[in-house]
Design a protein around this motif. Structure first.
Motif, mmCIF file in Angstrom:
data_model
loop_
_atom_site.group_PDB
_atom_site.id
_atom_site.type_symbol
_atom_site.label_atom_id
_atom_site.label_comp_id
_atom_site.label_asym_id
_atom_site.label_seq_id
_atom_site.Cartn_x
_atom_site.Cartn_y
_atom_site.Cartn_z
ATOM 1 N N ALA A 76 -20.028 56.241 61.961
ATOM 2 C CA ALA A 76 -19.856 56.940 60.685
ATOM 3 C C ALA A 76 -18.782 56.249 59.842
ATOM 4 O O ALA A 76 -18.954 56.063 58.629
ATOM 5 N N TRP A 77 -17.679 55.858 60.495
ATOM 6 C CA TRP A 77 -16.610 55.159 59.789
ATOM 7 C C TRP A 77 -17.105 53.821 59.240
ATOM 8 O O TRP A 77 -16.852 53.479 58.088
ATOM 9 N N LYS A 78 -17.840 53.064 60.071
ATOM 10 C CA LYS A 78 -18.365 51.763 59.633
ATOM 11 C C LYS A 78 -19.395 51.924 58.517
ATOM 12 O O LYS A 78 -19.449 51.115 57.602
ATOM 13 N N GLN A 79 -20.187 52.980 58.588
ATOM 14 C CA GLN A 79 -21.195 53.206 57.549
ATOM 15 C C GLN A 79 -20.517 53.472 56.208
ATOM 16 O O GLN A 79 -21.003 53.048 55.175
ATOM 17 N N GLU A 80 -19.378 54.138 56.249
ATOM 18 C CA GLU A 80 -18.618 54.386 55.022
ATOM 19 C C GLU A 80 -17.923 53.108 54.555
ATOM 20 O O GLU A 80 -17.896 52.806 53.369
ATOM 21 N N LEU A 81 -17.360 52.353 55.496
ATOM 22 C CA LEU A 81 -16.634 51.126 55.178
ATOM 23 C C LEU A 81 -17.561 50.037 54.642
ATOM 24 O O LEU A 81 -17.275 49.406 53.620
ATOM 25 N N THR A 82 -18.652 49.797 55.348
ATOM 26 C CA THR A 82 -19.623 48.756 54.961
ATOM 27 C C THR A 82 -21.027 49.323 55.135
ATOM 28 O O THR A 82 -21.673 49.085 56.158
ATOM 29 N N PRO A 83 -21.493 50.074 54.152
ATOM 30 C CA PRO A 83 -22.820 50.681 54.285
ATOM 31 C C PRO A 83 -23.911 49.625 54.467
ATOM 32 O O PRO A 83 -23.860 48.571 53.832
ATOM 33 N N PRO A 84 -24.876 49.896 55.348
ATOM 34 C CA PRO A 84 -25.995 48.961 55.492
ATOM 35 C C PRO A 84 -26.750 48.840 54.167
ATOM 36 O O PRO A 84 -27.055 49.845 53.527
ATOM 37 N N ARG A 95 -29.036 46.618 57.979
ATOM 38 C CA ARG A 95 -28.897 46.729 59.424
ATOM 39 C C ARG A 95 -28.963 48.196 59.834
ATOM 40 O O ARG A 95 -28.528 49.071 59.081
ATOM 41 N N PRO A 96 -29.477 48.478 61.022
ATOM 42 C CA PRO A 96 -29.385 49.841 61.545
ATOM 43 C C PRO A 96 -27.907 50.200 61.746
ATOM 44 O O PRO A 96 -27.086 49.324 62.039
ATOM 45 N N VAL A 97 -27.554 51.469 61.610
ATOM 46 C CA VAL A 97 -26.141 51.871 61.667
ATOM 47 C C VAL A 97 -25.491 51.565 63.011
ATOM 48 O O VAL A 97 -24.273 51.398 63.072
ATOM 49 N N GLU A 98 -26.272 51.471 64.084
ATOM 50 C CA GLU A 98 -25.677 51.182 65.390
ATOM 51 C C GLU A 98 -25.436 49.692 65.622
ATOM 52 O O GLU A 98 -24.793 49.302 66.593
ATOM 53 N N VAL A 99 -25.925 48.850 64.725
ATOM 54 C CA VAL A 99 -25.778 47.401 64.871
ATOM 55 C C VAL A 99 -24.500 46.951 64.163
ATOM 56 O O VAL A 99 -24.289 47.261 62.989
ATOM 57 N N PRO A 100 -23.632 46.216 64.862
ATOM 58 C CA PRO A 100 -22.386 45.758 64.241
ATOM 59 C C PRO A 100 -22.634 44.709 63.160
ATOM 60 O O PRO A 100 -23.638 43.996 63.190
ATOM 61 N N ASN A 101 -21.693 44.656 62.219
ATOM 62 C CA ASN A 101 -21.726 43.600 61.206
ATOM 63 C C ASN A 101 -20.445 42.772 61.241
ATOM 64 O O ASN A 101 -20.240 41.908 60.413
ATOM 65 N N LEU A 102 -19.583 43.060 62.198
ATOM 66 C CA LEU A 102 -18.363 42.306 62.474
ATOM 67 C C LEU A 102 -17.415 42.231 61.284
ATOM 68 O O LEU A 102 -16.594 41.321 61.174
ATOM 69 N N TYR A 103 -17.529 43.194 60.379
ATOM 70 C CA TYR A 103 -16.650 43.234 59.212
ATOM 71 C C TYR A 103 -15.816 44.508 59.237
ATOM 72 O O TYR A 103 -16.365 45.602 59.315
ATOM 73 N N ILE A 104 -14.509 44.325 59.193
ATOM 74 C CA ILE A 104 -13.608 45.470 59.048
ATOM 75 C C ILE A 104 -12.696 45.206 57.856
ATOM 76 O O ILE A 104 -12.749 45.904 56.862
ATOM 77 N N ASP A 105 -11.895 44.152 57.943
ATOM 78 C CA ASP A 105 -10.980 43.861 56.837
ATOM 79 C C ASP A 105 -11.198 42.462 56.246
ATOM 80 O O ASP A 105 -10.457 42.027 55.375
ATOM 81 N N GLY A 106 -12.203 41.751 56.717
ATOM 82 C CA GLY A 106 -12.526 40.437 56.175
ATOM 83 C C GLY A 106 -11.831 39.272 56.861
ATOM 84 O O GLY A 106 -12.109 38.113 56.546
ATOM 85 N N THR A 107 -10.935 39.557 57.798
ATOM 86 C CA THR A 107 -10.186 38.480 58.463
ATOM 87 C C THR A 107 -11.118 37.508 59.169
ATOM 88 O O THR A 107 -11.033 36.289 58.964
ATOM 89 N N PHE A 108 -12.005 38.022 59.998
ATOM 90 C CA PHE A 108 -12.938 37.158 60.729
ATOM 91 C C PHE A 108 -13.793 36.342 59.761
ATOM 92 O O PHE A 108 -13.929 35.122 59.916
ATOM 93 N N PHE A 109 -14.341 36.982 58.743
ATOM 94 C CA PHE A 109 -15.200 36.289 57.783
ATOM 95 C C PHE A 109 -14.428 35.210 57.034
ATOM 96 O O PHE A 109 -14.961 34.142 56.743
ATOM 97 N N GLY A 110 -13.158 35.482 56.727
ATOM 98 C CA GLY A 110 -12.344 34.515 56.006
ATOM 99 C C GLY A 110 -11.953 33.307 56.830
ATOM 100 O O GLY A 110 -11.619 32.262 56.274
ATOM 101 N N GLN A 111 -11.999 33.430 58.146
ATOM 102 C CA GLN A 111 -11.598 32.320 59.012
ATOM 103 C C GLN A 111 -12.762 31.431 59.431
ATOM 104 O O GLN A 111 -12.546 30.362 59.998
ATOM 105 N N ILE A 112 -13.985 31.843 59.163
ATOM 106 C CA ILE A 112 -15.140 31.005 59.495
ATOM 107 C C ILE A 112 -15.083 29.763 58.605
ATOM 108 O O ILE A 112 -14.875 29.871 57.400
ATOM 109 N N ASN A 113 -15.239 28.594 59.209
ATOM 110 C CA ASN A 113 -15.201 27.369 58.413
ATOM 111 C C ASN A 113 -16.288 26.401 58.863
ATOM 112 O O ASN A 113 -16.877 26.564 59.920
ATOM 113 N N ALA A 114 -16.519 25.409 58.028
ATOM 114 C CA ALA A 114 -17.562 24.417 58.304
ATOM 115 C C ALA A 114 -17.001 23.021 58.073
ATOM 116 O O ALA A 114 -16.170 22.816 57.185
ATOM 117 N N MET A 115 -17.486 22.086 58.900
ATOM 118 C CA MET A 115 -17.041 20.707 58.802
ATOM 119 C C MET A 115 -18.223 19.795 59.140
ATOM 120 O O MET A 115 -18.945 20.047 60.099
#
Length: 171
Positions: A76-84, A95-115
């Motif tokens: 419920a908290w994740k659905q409010e934070l990042t609605p599917p 995404r179904p509500v039970e499936v994670p999207n690995l987003y809470i505060d953006g830290t993980f997404f901001g650290q993904i890099n490509a080379m």
């Protein structure tokens, strides 16, 4: 065109084709990262499979702490934070509500890099909790799915190839 001219064009194309493709990947690495992030936010990996474990079967909710036996509250908290929702570029299903999207505060997404390397474009999780996320959800997390590959090729790679052919006097 005579044979020598055609031979010269073919040779010129073959000599730099791979470098041209790598230059396109390098120039558009931020776009590739956006596509990977979009897949993850949609709860899928590069194979198009939903991320697992889901909130319903994650051992995290068995550990003592704030979320102990509270996966429903977490969903419920994740659905409010990042609605599917349908993804904006690739049009992936919400995404179904039970499936994670690995987003809470953006830290993980901001650290993904490509080379760019000799083997192609390498995507990595950066520091922080990225390695633990990869351990839990797998390295397929950072692969482009078939929709993303098709979209990228249509929008960037094929135009780069067309331009390269033109620059080699083919068109």
């Amino acid at each position: 065109m005579d044979f020598q001219t055609v031979h010269g064009i073919i040779h010129k194309i073959s000599e730099g084709f791979e470098d041209n493709a790598m230059q396109c990947l390098n120039a558009q690495s931020s776009v590739i990262l956006d596509l990977i992030r979009e897949q993850i936010k949609s709860g899928v990996d590069g194979d198009g499979k939903y991320l697992s474990p889901t909130y319903d079967d994650d051992e995290f909710f068995e550990k003592k702490g704030r979320w102990h036996h509270r996966s429903s509250a977490y969903k419920a908290w994740k659905q409010e934070l990042t609605p599917p929702e349908r993804s904006p570029i690739l049009g992936l299903q919400p995404r179904p509500v039970e499936v994670p999207n690995l987003y809470i505060d953006g830290t993980f997404f901001g650290q993904i890099n490509a080379m760019v390397s000799d083997d192609g474009l390498e995507v990595s999780p950066g520091n922080g909790n990225g390695p633990a996320i990869i351990e839990k959800y797998g390295e397929r997390l950072f692969l482009l799915g078939s929709n993303a590959v098709q979209w990228f090729n249509r929008e960037f790679m094929l135009p780069a190839i067309e331009k390269y052919f033109k620059d080699c006097c083919y068109r």
